[in-house]
Design a protein around this motif. Structure first.
Motif, mmCIF file in Angstrom:
data_model
loop_
_atom_site.group_PDB
_atom_site.id
_atom_site.type_symbol
_atom_site.label_atom_id
_atom_site.label_comp_id
_atom_site.label_asym_id
_atom_site.label_seq_id
_atom_site.Cartn_x
_atom_site.Cartn_y
_atom_site.Cartn_z
ATOM 1 N N SER A 215 70.566 28.582 8.981
ATOM 2 C CA SER A 215 70.434 29.737 9.871
ATOM 3 C C SER A 215 69.102 29.780 10.623
ATOM 4 N N GLY A 216 68.213 28.795 10.385
ATOM 5 C CA GLY A 216 66.890 28.840 10.990
ATOM 6 C C GLY A 216 66.905 28.592 12.492
ATOM 7 N N VAL A 217 66.226 29.452 13.232
ATOM 8 C CA VAL A 217 66.168 29.336 14.696
ATOM 9 C C VAL A 217 64.731 29.418 15.206
ATOM 10 N N ASP A 218 63.771 28.980 14.389
ATOM 11 C CA ASP A 218 62.364 29.065 14.796
ATOM 12 C C ASP A 218 62.074 28.241 16.046
ATOM 13 N N GLY A 219 62.867 27.224 16.319
ATOM 14 C CA GLY A 219 62.600 26.373 17.470
ATOM 15 C C GLY A 219 62.884 27.017 18.809
ATOM 16 N N LEU A 220 63.721 28.049 18.823
ATOM 17 C CA LEU A 220 64.107 28.658 20.096
ATOM 18 C C LEU A 220 62.914 29.244 20.843
ATOM 19 N N ALA A 221 61.917 29.723 20.112
ATOM 20 C CA ALA A 221 60.754 30.350 20.742
ATOM 21 C C ALA A 221 59.949 29.375 21.594
ATOM 22 N N PHE A 222 60.035 28.074 21.308
ATOM 23 C CA PHE A 222 59.376 27.100 22.183
ATOM 24 C C PHE A 222 59.918 27.231 23.599
ATOM 25 N N PHE A 223 61.233 27.296 23.697
ATOM 26 C CA PHE A 223 61.883 27.256 25.001
ATOM 27 C C PHE A 223 61.830 28.608 25.709
ATOM 28 N N THR A 224 61.923 29.701 24.952
ATOM 29 C CA THR A 224 61.773 31.015 25.588
ATOM 30 C C THR A 224 60.327 31.228 26.033
ATOM 31 N N SER A 225 59.380 30.644 25.315
ATOM 32 C CA SER A 225 57.975 30.715 25.747
ATOM 33 C C SER A 225 57.805 30.054 27.105
ATOM 34 N N ALA A 226 58.420 28.876 27.281
ATOM 35 C CA ALA A 226 58.302 28.160 28.542
ATOM 36 C C ALA A 226 58.935 28.950 29.687
ATOM 37 N N VAL A 227 60.095 29.546 29.418
ATOM 38 C CA VAL A 227 60.746 30.366 30.458
ATOM 39 C C VAL A 227 59.826 31.510 30.847
ATOM 40 N N ALA A 228 59.215 32.158 29.861
ATOM 41 C CA ALA A 228 58.312 33.271 30.162
ATOM 42 C C ALA A 228 57.092 32.793 30.943
ATOM 43 N N ALA A 229 56.598 31.601 30.634
ATOM 44 C CA ALA A 229 55.446 31.066 31.355
ATOM 45 C C ALA A 229 55.779 30.805 32.815
ATOM 46 N N VAL A 230 56.968 30.265 33.055
ATOM 47 C CA VAL A 230 57.394 29.995 34.429
ATOM 48 C C VAL A 230 57.587 31.302 35.202
ATOM 49 N N VAL A 231 58.251 32.246 34.580
ATOM 50 C CA VAL A 231 58.505 33.540 35.241
ATOM 51 C C VAL A 231 57.182 34.254 35.501
ATOM 52 N N GLY A 232 56.278 34.192 34.535
ATOM 53 C CA GLY A 232 54.979 34.839 34.722
ATOM 54 C C GLY A 232 54.168 34.209 35.831
ATOM 55 N N ALA A 233 54.233 32.892 35.950
ATOM 56 C CA ALA A 233 53.488 32.201 36.998
ATOM 57 C C ALA A 233 54.036 32.514 38.387
ATOM 58 N N ALA A 234 55.345 32.807 38.431
ATOM 59 C CA ALA A 234 55.971 33.083 39.721
ATOM 60 C C ALA A 234 55.815 34.532 40.160
ATOM 61 N N ALA A 235 55.447 35.388 39.206
ATOM 62 C CA ALA A 235 55.372 36.827 39.521
ATOM 63 C C ALA A 235 54.180 37.143 40.419
#
Length: 235
Positions: A215-235
């Protein structure tokens, strides 16, 4: 606008499809890229996936680091694009001198596969912002050439500048210097690690947890972090 994250396939890549799935689960669009191309197709971030590029001949990641597309990867890194190297991809990043040091054969000279506990040492990078510093996570590990090495001077620098992104906890599985499992560059846009976050992104397919098997999903935060970084840079 949907974030587009490129996944580069090299001869011998094994986990490019898994990385693409992790990107989809994080809400972004995966874009398949080819090692022989010079076109990044306008992506917002990049993943260099795990595998055994060119059969690990010469040194793991050494030949792939000279692939045509790596010229564009280096330019993208210099421009601040988020870039993640996973296992073989981490080896490529150090061979391309986008991250310091090197990776050698595991100390016990054997391939290892285990669910590995890590401590997040730097939570300010483009790939770790959805973690907290000091947080412990569990990420699958599978490698034969994962022993991190560097000079005494380099170790002092990466320690002093906070460039160690992850450390092994509980056991050092491959003899890495100072329990180093992953690094970031000074800017925080390039991150490499030996464990495989793309294998811990979906319930039922990740590491075991006290709550349930796989049930472990600790890896997902790597990819959501990157999405947030891209969205933040574009804002």
């Amino acid at each position: 606008m949907t974030t587009r994250i490129g996944v580069i396939t090299f001869p011998g890549s094994l986990d490019d499809g898994d990385a693409q799935r992790a990107i989809r689960l994080a809400g972004a669009e995966p874009v398949a890229l080819w090692h022989g191309s010079h076109d990044l197709e306008g992506v917002d971030a990049l993943v260099l996936p795990g595998g055994f590029s060119y059969g690990d001949y010469l040194r793991a990641g050494a030949i792939a680091a000279l692939a045509p597309i790596m010229a564009e990867v280096k330019d993208a890194a210099a421009a601040g694009m988020p870039i993640l190297g996973i296992c073989n991809g981490f080896q490529m990043l150090v061979e391309a001198h986008l991250l310091p040091g090197g990776l050698i054969r595991n100390a016990h000279q054997q391939f290892i596969r285990r669910d590995q506990r890590l401590r997040v040492e730097n939570a300010t990078t483009a790939w770790t912002s959805h973690f907290e510093a000091g947080q412990e996570i569990t990420i699958p590990l599978k490698n034969a050439d994962g022993g991190y090495i560097c000079s005494t001077e380099t170790l002092a620098r990466i320690e002093g500048e906070g460039l160690i992104a992850f450390r092994y906890v509980g056991v050092n599985p491959n003899g890495s210097l100072d329990d180093i499992a992953g690094l970031t560059n000074e800017r925080g846009n390039v991150v490499g690690l030996m464990p495989h976050p793309e294998h811990a992104v979906e319930p039922g397919f990740g590491p075991n947890t006290p709550e349930a098997m796989r049930s472990g999903v600790d890896g997902l935060a790597f990819f959501t972090s990157a999405v947030a970084a891209v969205v933040g840079a574009a804002a």
